[in-house]
Design an enzyme around this catalytic site. Structure first.
Site, PDB file in Angstrom:
ATOM      1  N   TYR A 143      34.225 -35.620  91.845  1.00 17.87           N
ATOM      2  CA  TYR A 143      33.772 -36.583  90.837  1.00 17.87           C
ATOM      3  C   TYR A 143      32.553 -36.075  90.069  1.00 17.87           C
ATOM      4  O   TYR A 143      32.239 -36.574  89.000  1.00 17.87           O
ATOM      5  CB  TYR A 143      33.434 -37.936  91.468  1.00 17.87           C
ATOM      6  CG  TYR A 143      34.647 -38.716  91.952  1.00 17.87           C
ATOM      7  CD1 TYR A 143      35.929 -38.200  91.822  1.00 17.87           C
ATOM      8  CD2 TYR A 143      34.516 -39.963  92.540  1.00 17.87           C
ATOM      9  CE1 TYR A 143      37.038 -38.894  92.272  1.00 17.87           C
ATOM     10  CE2 TYR A 143      35.618 -40.669  92.983  1.00 17.87           C
ATOM     11  CZ  TYR A 143      36.874 -40.124  92.848  1.00 17.87           C
ATOM     12  OH  TYR A 143      37.969 -40.818  93.292  1.00 17.87           O
ATOM     13  N   LYS A 189      41.719 -31.461 103.737  1.00 21.39           N
ATOM     14  CA  LYS A 189      42.989 -30.815 103.398  1.00 21.39           C
ATOM     15  C   LYS A 189      42.777 -29.317 103.560  1.00 21.39           C
ATOM     16  O   LYS A 189      42.973 -28.512 102.637  1.00 21.39           O
ATOM     17  CB  LYS A 189      43.371 -31.213 101.956  1.00 21.39           C
ATOM     18  CG  LYS A 189      44.742 -30.827 101.520  1.00 21.39           C
ATOM     19  CD  LYS A 189      45.824 -31.710 102.105  1.00 21.39           C
ATOM     20  CE  LYS A 189      47.184 -31.210 101.662  1.00 21.39           C
ATOM     21  NZ  LYS A 189      48.291 -31.826 102.407  1.00 21.39           N
ATOM     22  N   ASP A 221      46.828 -36.419 104.076  1.00 23.89           N
ATOM     23  CA  ASP A 221      48.141 -37.065 103.935  1.00 23.89           C
ATOM     24  C   ASP A 221      48.544 -37.729 105.250  1.00 23.89           C
ATOM     25  O   ASP A 221      49.027 -38.868 105.275  1.00 23.89           O
ATOM     26  CB  ASP A 221      49.204 -36.066 103.445  1.00 23.89           C
ATOM     27  CG  ASP A 221      49.069 -34.680 104.073  1.00 23.89           C
ATOM     28  OD1 ASP A 221      48.080 -34.438 104.806  1.00 23.89           O
ATOM     29  OD2 ASP A 221      49.946 -33.831 103.839  1.00 23.89           O
ATOM     30  N   ASP A 245      37.593 -42.447  98.571  1.00 21.16           N
ATOM     31  CA  ASP A 245      37.880 -43.481  97.593  1.00 21.16           C
ATOM     32  C   ASP A 245      39.248 -44.100  97.883  1.00 21.16           C
ATOM     33  O   ASP A 245      39.430 -45.318  97.927  1.00 21.16           O
ATOM     34  CB  ASP A 245      37.859 -42.832  96.187  1.00 21.16           C
ATOM     35  CG  ASP A 245      37.776 -43.853  95.077  1.00 21.16           C
ATOM     36  OD1 ASP A 245      37.747 -45.063  95.373  1.00 21.16           O
ATOM     37  OD2 ASP A 245      37.747 -43.442  93.902  1.00 21.16           O
ATOM     38  N   ASP A 249      40.197 -47.833 100.410  1.00 18.47           N
ATOM     39  CA  ASP A 249      40.978 -48.957  99.881  1.00 18.47           C
ATOM     40  C   ASP A 249      42.227 -49.200 100.721  1.00 18.47           C
ATOM     41  O   ASP A 249      42.635 -50.346 100.939  1.00 18.47           O
ATOM     42  CB  ASP A 249      41.378 -48.705  98.418  1.00 18.47           C
ATOM     43  CG  ASP A 249      40.327 -49.232  97.453  1.00 18.47           C
ATOM     44  OD1 ASP A 249      39.180 -49.464  97.899  1.00 18.47           O
ATOM     45  OD2 ASP A 249      40.634 -49.419  96.263  1.00 18.47           O
TER      46      ASP A 249
END
Ligand code: NAD
Length: 356
Positions: A143, A189, A221, A245, A249
């Site tokens: 980001y 990852k 994943d 992020d 959620d």
């Protein structure tokens, strides 16, 4: 001598002021009953600040936040400000606050309350007793990396993490796990991304200082699948800005009740900004129906993590449990047979339960 805590209160837009009023009544009750004193300084933020001052957050408000012991925020944004340029949008105030206050760690607990287990989209046997804390790195990663940009044919961003950035967020995760169930899952990852392999290695190095905590590595994943398949396995999950992020959620939805979930964003000294994870909910603003419990539970996190008042934080959690066990619900979490109450009544009930 009685300690006075100075709080900056930022109610914001939409349902923000309504849920904040309920949370403030809880803070005031704490002050009356439990030998701590709070000095509250309320400022505008988001769309309401834009309307008054032409910017979503003023330098004066930022300064007030810096001078306080903690910041409590309601919610910001609304459709009337969607067409403003990016730097004037209400939501840009959040990024500015995080940056100015150096809030690099984001704590997002997702707890399934026994009395609300039916609100979860998952089966009771899968989700009951889930209590996971997602620790998201908040000021680095893709980001913020440069170069970034786009032209007609390409869009690009850069993902880098420095050693100090990973070390400090890893320490937060291990320290937190030590106060919970001694179990950290580092999500990355590393099979594909060099930056993730680096993340993984540094987290393991930091882990050497916390031999009593167990550490598991998990690819992002798989972590998404495991959160839905067997969420009870997780205690603390620590991960990068982008993965956090998404996963926070996903974890939030396990509970089925966005109106119940608090969050904390902390700097290196434990100073923090506390806020519900939900937005300004323009669809229900001004109707006294919003659930204030996420904001009230944010007050509890503030007492626990920034003000070192763990016993008081526990009292708020117990009061919320009492009210839920008595069958009181705002409409977003109500099922057949529950007593539906409005925002301010829910605040009153928690205050009432605190007295007991
Ligand atoms: P939202 O979280 O505001 O609302 C999503 C849904 O959840 C709505 O149906 C809403 O009624 C419901 N809901 C949210 N909070 C609730 C509560 N406390 N009690 C009962 N129901 C609740 O998300 P959105 O609709 O995508 O966004 C609305 C505005 O909020 C946008 O402007 C968005 O940018 C902003 N937003 C702000 C924040 C923040 O302040 N941190 C976070 C997310 C979204």
């Amino acid at each position: 001598m009685m300690r006075i805590f100075r709080l900056t209160v930022l109610p914001g837009d939409g349902i923000g002021p309504e849920v904040m009023e309920a949370a403030v009544s809880v803070i005031l009750k704490m002050g009356e009953h439990y030998g701590v004193e709070f000095e509250l300084n309320t400022e505008l933020i988001g769309g309401s600040s834009y309307e008054e001052y032409g910017v979503p957050v003023t330098d004066e408000t930022l300064q007030a936040c810096k001078e306080s012991d903690a910041v409590l925020l309601g919610a910001i944004g609304g459709p009337q400000w969607d067409k403003l340029p990016h730097h004037k949008k209400p939501e840009s105030a959040l990024l500015k606050l995080r940056h100015a206050l150096e809030l690099y760690s984001n704590l997002r607990p997702a707890k399934v309350y026994a009395s609300l287990v039916e609100a979860s989209p998952l089966k009771e046997e899968v989700v009951a007793a889930t209590d996971v804390m997602v620790v998201r790195e908040l000021t680095g990663g893709i980001y913020f990396g440069s170069p970034r940009g786009s032209d007609e044919n390409r869009g690009w961003n850069t993902l880098t993490y420095s050693r100090p950035e990973v070390e400090r967020i890893a320490r937060i995760a291990f320290e937190l796990a030590g106060k919970r169930r001694n179990n950290v899952t580092s999500v990355h990852k590393a099979n594909v991304l060099e930056s993730s392999q680096f993340w993984k290695d540094v987290v393991h190095e930091v882990h050497r200082n916390y031999p009593h905590i167990s550490l598991t590595d998990m690819y992002v994943d798989n972590a998404a699948m495991q959160l839905v398949k067997a969420p009870k396995q997780f205690d603390v999950m620590v991960t990068s800005n982008l993965f956090g992020d998404v996963l926070s959620d996903c974890a939030a939805m396990l509970t089925g009740s966005i109106g119940m979930l608090p969050s904390a964003s902390l700097n290196k000294d434990g100073f923090g900004m506390y806020e519900p994870i939900h937005g300004s909910a323009p669809d229900i603003a001004g109707q006294d129906v919003a659930n204030p419990l996420a904001t009230i539970l944010s007050v509890s996190m503030m007492l626990r993590y920034s003000l070192n008042q763990v016993a008081l934080a526990d009292k708020i959690n117990a009061a919320v449990n009492t009210v839920l066990d008595q069958g009181y619900r705002t409409q977003d979490i109500a099922a057949d047979g529950d007593t539906v109450v409005g925002t301010s009544k829910m605040g009153d009930l928690v205050v009432e339960a605190l007295k007991d």
